[in-house]
Design a protein around this motif. Sequence first.
Motif, mmCIF file in Angstrom:
data_model
loop_
_atom_site.group_PDB
_atom_site.id
_atom_site.type_symbol
_atom_site.label_atom_id
_atom_site.label_comp_id
_atom_site.label_asym_id
_atom_site.label_seq_id
_atom_site.Cartn_x
_atom_site.Cartn_y
_atom_site.Cartn_z
ATOM 1 N N MET A 1 47.561 3.294 -15.620
ATOM 2 C CA MET A 1 48.062 4.359 -16.030
ATOM 3 C C MET A 1 49.579 4.159 -16.748
ATOM 4 N N ASN A 2 49.594 4.636 -17.870
ATOM 5 C CA ASN A 2 50.771 4.141 -18.572
ATOM 6 C C ASN A 2 52.060 5.269 -18.165
ATOM 7 N N THR A 3 53.143 4.960 -18.644
ATOM 8 C CA THR A 3 54.327 5.822 -18.365
ATOM 9 C C THR A 3 54.243 7.513 -18.884
ATOM 10 N N LYS A 4 53.460 7.299 -19.993
ATOM 11 C CA LYS A 4 53.350 8.700 -20.483
ATOM 12 C C LYS A 4 52.372 9.638 -19.810
ATOM 13 N N GLU A 5 51.257 8.853 -19.288
ATOM 14 C CA GLU A 5 50.380 9.748 -18.490
ATOM 15 C C GLU A 5 50.613 10.007 -17.232
ATOM 16 N N GLU A 6 51.496 9.188 -16.759
ATOM 17 C CA GLU A 6 52.095 9.566 -15.292
ATOM 18 C C GLU A 6 52.913 10.491 -15.306
ATOM 19 N N LEU A 7 53.802 10.566 -16.407
ATOM 20 C CA LEU A 7 54.578 11.719 -16.739
ATOM 21 C C LEU A 7 53.980 12.794 -16.631
ATOM 22 N N ILE A 8 52.896 13.095 -17.628
ATOM 23 C CA ILE A 8 52.196 14.233 -17.848
ATOM 24 C C ILE A 8 51.574 14.692 -16.502
ATOM 25 N N ASN A 9 51.007 13.703 -15.788
ATOM 26 C CA ASN A 9 50.552 14.173 -14.478
ATOM 27 C C ASN A 9 51.618 14.832 -13.450
ATOM 28 N N GLU A 10 52.704 14.062 -13.389
ATOM 29 C CA GLU A 10 53.779 14.757 -12.639
ATOM 30 C C GLU A 10 54.106 16.224 -13.142
ATOM 31 N N ILE A 11 54.229 16.264 -14.675
ATOM 32 C CA ILE A 11 54.622 17.716 -15.077
ATOM 33 C C ILE A 11 53.547 18.781 -14.691
ATOM 34 N N GLU A 12 52.376 18.461 -14.602
ATOM 35 C CA GLU A 12 51.263 19.397 -14.313
ATOM 36 C C GLU A 12 51.461 19.906 -12.725
ATOM 37 N N GLU A 13 52.063 19.106 -11.961
ATOM 38 C CA GLU A 13 52.120 19.290 -10.658
ATOM 39 C C GLU A 13 53.458 19.872 -10.418
ATOM 40 N N ALA A 14 54.364 19.823 -11.297
ATOM 41 C CA ALA A 14 55.924 20.190 -10.905
ATOM 42 C C ALA A 14 55.941 21.930 -11.030
ATOM 43 N N SER A 15 56.928 22.556 -10.150
ATOM 44 C CA SER A 15 57.322 23.731 -10.439
ATOM 45 C C SER A 15 58.046 24.181 -11.629
ATOM 46 N N GLU A 16 58.070 25.573 -11.858
ATOM 47 C CA GLU A 16 58.925 26.157 -12.918
ATOM 48 C C GLU A 16 60.312 25.656 -12.784
ATOM 49 N N PRO A 17 60.966 25.769 -11.877
ATOM 50 C CA PRO A 17 62.408 25.164 -11.927
ATOM 51 C C PRO A 17 62.627 23.675 -12.179
ATOM 52 N N ILE A 18 61.774 22.959 -11.847
ATOM 53 C CA ILE A 18 61.742 21.596 -12.084
ATOM 54 C C ILE A 18 61.459 21.434 -13.571
#
Length: 64
Positions: free
Chosen positions: A1-18
């Motif tokens: 998994m590349n950096t962009k894909e990993e970041l997208i995964n993290e964004i999808e799991e993040a709360s609105e304040p984050i």
Amino acid sequence: MNTKEELINEIEEASEPILSELLDFVHFLKAKTLREKMDTTLISESSLGKDWLNPEENEAWQSL
């Protein structure tokens, strides 16, 4: 998994304040990069201006 894909995964799991804080950080990084480019341009201009801003240089470029 590349950096962009990993970041997208993290964004999808993040709360609105984050997400809001992350967006602010991305804007900060973009502005910082732009400032650094502008600083480099200004430093280069003042450094090279001694060679560029003279009558001989102006005369050499007039025919272009």
